[in-house]
Design an enzyme around this catalytic site. Structure first.
Site, PDB file in Angstrom:
ATOM      1  N   GLY A  12      -6.500  87.303 -37.153  1.00 32.61           N
ATOM      2  CA  GLY A  12      -5.251  87.969 -36.740  1.00 32.61           C
ATOM      3  C   GLY A  12      -5.540  89.121 -35.799  1.00 32.61           C
ATOM      4  N   ASP A  62      -5.473  78.393 -37.252  1.00 34.30           N
ATOM      5  CA  ASP A  62      -4.554  78.794 -38.323  1.00 34.30           C
ATOM      6  C   ASP A  62      -5.428  78.938 -39.566  1.00 34.30           C
ATOM      7  OD1 ASP A  62      -2.833  78.907 -40.470  1.00 34.30           O
ATOM      8  OD2 ASP A  62      -1.526  77.291 -39.766  1.00 34.30           O
ATOM      9  N   VAL A  63      -5.520  80.154 -40.101  1.00 30.35           N
ATOM     10  CA  VAL A  63      -6.450  80.394 -41.212  1.00 30.35           C
ATOM     11  C   VAL A  63      -6.063  79.629 -42.490  1.00 30.35           C
ATOM     12  CG1 VAL A  63      -7.237  82.653 -40.390  1.00 30.35           C
ATOM     13  CG2 VAL A  63      -5.263  82.527 -41.944  1.00 30.35           C
ATOM     14  N   TYR A 153       5.053  88.446 -50.614  1.00 29.13           N
ATOM     15  CA  TYR A 153       4.020  89.285 -49.972  1.00 29.13           C
ATOM     16  C   TYR A 153       3.311  90.168 -50.999  1.00 29.13           C
ATOM     17  CZ  TYR A 153       2.279  92.584 -46.357  1.00 29.13           C
ATOM     18  OH  TYR A 153       1.512  93.381 -45.532  1.00 29.13           O
ATOM     19  N   ALA A 154       4.077  90.784 -51.912  1.00 30.89           N
ATOM     20  CA  ALA A 154       3.479  91.657 -52.933  1.00 30.89           C
ATOM     21  C   ALA A 154       2.526  90.859 -53.823  1.00 30.89           C
ATOM     22  CB  ALA A 154       4.572  92.306 -53.778  1.00 30.89           C
ATOM     23  N   LYS A 157      -0.623  90.069 -51.799  1.00 37.28           N
ATOM     24  CA  LYS A 157      -1.471  91.249 -51.560  1.00 37.28           C
ATOM     25  C   LYS A 157      -2.133  91.724 -52.852  1.00 37.28           C
ATOM     26  CE  LYS A 157      -1.135  91.829 -47.120  1.00 37.28           C
ATOM     27  NZ  LYS A 157      -2.252  91.311 -46.293  1.00 37.28           N
TER      28      LYS A 157
HETATM   29  P1  NAP Z   1       0.756  91.926 -36.935  1.00 38.51           P
HETATM   30  O1  NAP Z   1       0.913  92.930 -35.848  1.00 38.51           O
HETATM   31  O2  NAP Z   1       1.918  91.063 -37.275  1.00 38.51           O
HETATM   32  O3  NAP Z   1      -0.516  91.019 -36.587  1.00 38.51           O
HETATM   33  C1  NAP Z   1      -0.888  89.932 -37.405  1.00 38.51           C
HETATM   34  C2  NAP Z   1      -1.672  88.947 -36.579  1.00 38.51           C
HETATM   35  O4  NAP Z   1      -2.031  87.846 -37.459  1.00 38.51           O
HETATM   36  C3  NAP Z   1      -0.849  88.346 -35.428  1.00 38.51           C
HETATM   37  O5  NAP Z   1      -1.611  88.340 -34.244  1.00 38.51           O
HETATM   38  C4  NAP Z   1      -0.551  86.935 -35.927  1.00 38.51           C
HETATM   39  O6  NAP Z   1      -0.449  85.970 -34.905  1.00 38.51           O
HETATM   40  C5  NAP Z   1      -1.787  86.637 -36.759  1.00 38.51           C
HETATM   41  N1  NAP Z   1      -1.576  85.531 -37.673  1.00 38.51           N
HETATM   42  C6  NAP Z   1      -0.458  85.263 -38.396  1.00 38.51           C
HETATM   43  N2  NAP Z   1      -0.611  84.119 -39.084  1.00 38.51           N
HETATM   44  C7  NAP Z   1      -1.836  83.642 -38.787  1.00 38.51           C
HETATM   45  C8  NAP Z   1      -2.556  82.489 -39.178  1.00 38.51           C
HETATM   46  N3  NAP Z   1      -2.039  81.584 -40.015  1.00 38.51           N
HETATM   47  N4  NAP Z   1      -3.800  82.301 -38.677  1.00 38.51           N
HETATM   48  C9  NAP Z   1      -4.333  83.204 -37.803  1.00 38.51           C
HETATM   49  N5  NAP Z   1      -3.702  84.312 -37.399  1.00 38.51           N
HETATM   50  C10 NAP Z   1      -2.457  84.524 -37.876  1.00 38.51           C
HETATM   51  O7  NAP Z   1       0.321  92.616 -38.318  1.00 38.51           O
HETATM   52  P2  NAP Z   1      -0.411  94.025 -38.636  1.00 38.51           P
HETATM   53  O8  NAP Z   1       0.639  95.020 -38.917  1.00 38.51           O
HETATM   54  O9  NAP Z   1      -1.478  94.309 -37.641  1.00 38.51           O
HETATM   55  O10 NAP Z   1      -1.047  93.653 -40.062  1.00 38.51           O
HETATM   56  C11 NAP Z   1      -2.379  93.164 -40.214  1.00 38.51           C
HETATM   57  C12 NAP Z   1      -2.683  92.981 -41.690  1.00 38.51           C
HETATM   58  O11 NAP Z   1      -2.459  94.218 -42.384  1.00 38.51           O
HETATM   59  C13 NAP Z   1      -1.808  91.953 -42.385  1.00 38.51           C
HETATM   60  O12 NAP Z   1      -2.543  91.263 -43.368  1.00 38.51           O
HETATM   61  C14 NAP Z   1      -0.741  92.795 -43.036  1.00 38.51           C
HETATM   62  O13 NAP Z   1      -0.144  92.131 -44.120  1.00 38.51           O
HETATM   63  C15 NAP Z   1      -1.539  94.020 -43.437  1.00 38.51           C
HETATM   64  N6  NAP Z   1      -0.728  95.230 -43.622  1.00 38.51           N
HETATM   65  C16 NAP Z   1       0.013  95.761 -42.606  1.00 38.51           C
HETATM   66  C17 NAP Z   1       0.765  96.913 -42.832  1.00 38.51           C
HETATM   67  C18 NAP Z   1       1.606  97.549 -41.765  1.00 38.51           C
HETATM   68  O14 NAP Z   1       2.316  98.538 -42.094  1.00 38.51           O
HETATM   69  N7  NAP Z   1       1.582  97.093 -40.529  1.00 38.51           N
HETATM   70  C19 NAP Z   1       0.769  97.505 -44.097  1.00 38.51           C
HETATM   71  C20 NAP Z   1       0.008  96.933 -45.110  1.00 38.51           C
HETATM   72  C21 NAP Z   1      -0.745  95.801 -44.864  1.00 38.51           C
HETATM   73  P3  NAP Z   1       1.007  85.572 -34.289  1.00 38.51           P
HETATM   74  O15 NAP Z   1       1.433  86.759 -33.500  1.00 38.51           O
HETATM   75  O16 NAP Z   1       0.741  84.382 -33.452  1.00 38.51           O
HETATM   76  O17 NAP Z   1       1.905  85.306 -35.472  1.00 38.51           O
END
Ligand code: NAP
Length: 252
Positions: A12, A62-63, A153-154, A157
């Protein structure tokens, strides 16, 4: 101490926390496989790393798809060498209140977060065990503690925290550590999409969330990348099976 150059895989990593983590691990001296759903989308991160003098390559997978993960792990090994650092960061949200949550929204979230982390880690542990050294960092969330509208999601995680602790127990004797980061509110496309879904202006949404956080600001992808870098560091080999809440407070 000059750190040894390793091959890292960040899932990602086309944007957000994954992109910042890929850039940071490259700045730390590692070769980085920038993996995202589309190889094309991962290229901007690769260009940013190369522009800063680092080494990286883009991979599409796709993971949650076993065949795609196996092919990607093979391609990374061929192009950058056997990976011994893995950051399971790819994630999606499909929020809804329980009574409105569809089977598909449940399965999609479990697929990317839980099955994705499982498949990637199972695919890469072999090269870590062979090297007698490895680092796995999984992205959990403060939502693991429970969050309205995020039953799927919860659960995923929270599951990642149990997965991490089990990896730590099973792989520790091979020089492999596994740790978990549970971010709080981080400004990214994911949280922008949440604001949009709630019909709120992004800046107002961000300011409101920041005001609830003890350090009075939203987190940045670089805040999380910094913690990944700590777990990956050679000197962190006694830190294993831990969950660190990087949230500007204990759990906000
Ligand atoms: P983001 O901006 O939505 O980026 C996620 C990336 O993962 C995107 O590039 C997406 O690609 C890719 N992805 C989605 N499904 C995938 C798959 N099946 N295989 C490969 N890649 C895939 O999210 P982020 O905010 O950076 O979050 C990153 C991680 O931190 C996530 O696990 C999220 O749950 C966790 N997190 C985030 C926050 C927050 O506040 N942002 C808080 C807690 C935890 P596409 O664009 O093509 O969908």
């Amino acid at each position: 101490m000059t750190p040894q150059q390793r091959t890292a895989v960040v899932t990602g990593a086309a944007r957000g926390i994954g992109a910042a983590t890929a850039l940071r691990l490259a700045a730390d001296g590692h070769r980085v496989a920038v993996l995202d759903l589309e190889e094309r989308a991962a290229k901007a991160t690769v260009e940013a790393i190369e522009g800063a003098g680092g080494t990286a390559a883009a991979f599409g997978a796709d993971v949650s798809d076993r065949a795609a993960v196996e092919a990607a792990v093979g391609a990374v090994t061929e192009r950058l060498g056997p990976p011994t650092i893995l950051v399971n960061n790819a994630g999606i949200t499909k929020d809804n209140l329980l009574f409105k949550m569809s089977d598909d929204d449940w399965d999609a979230v479990m697929g990317v977060h839980l099955k994705g982390a499982f498949l990637m880690t199972r695919g890469i542990q072999k090269s870590m065990v062979e090297a007698g050294w490895g680092r796995v960092v999984n992205l959990s969330s403060v939502s693991a503690l429970g969050n309205r509208g995020q039953a799927n999601y919860a659960t995923a995680k929270a599951g990642l925290q149990g997965f991490t602790k089990t990896l730590a127990i099973e792989l520790g004797k091979f020089g492999v550590t596994a740790n978990c980061i549970a971010p709080g509110f981080i400004a990214s496309e994911m949280t922008k999409a949440t604001a949009e879904r709630l019909g709120q202006d992004w800046e107002a949404f961000r300011a409101a969330r920041a005001s609830e956080i003890p350090v009075q600001r939203a987190g940045t992808p670089e805040d999380i990348a910094h913690t990944v870098s700590f777990f990956v560091d050679e000197r962190s080999s006694f830190v294993n099976g831990q969950v660190v809440y990087v949230a500007g407070g204990p759990r906000t």
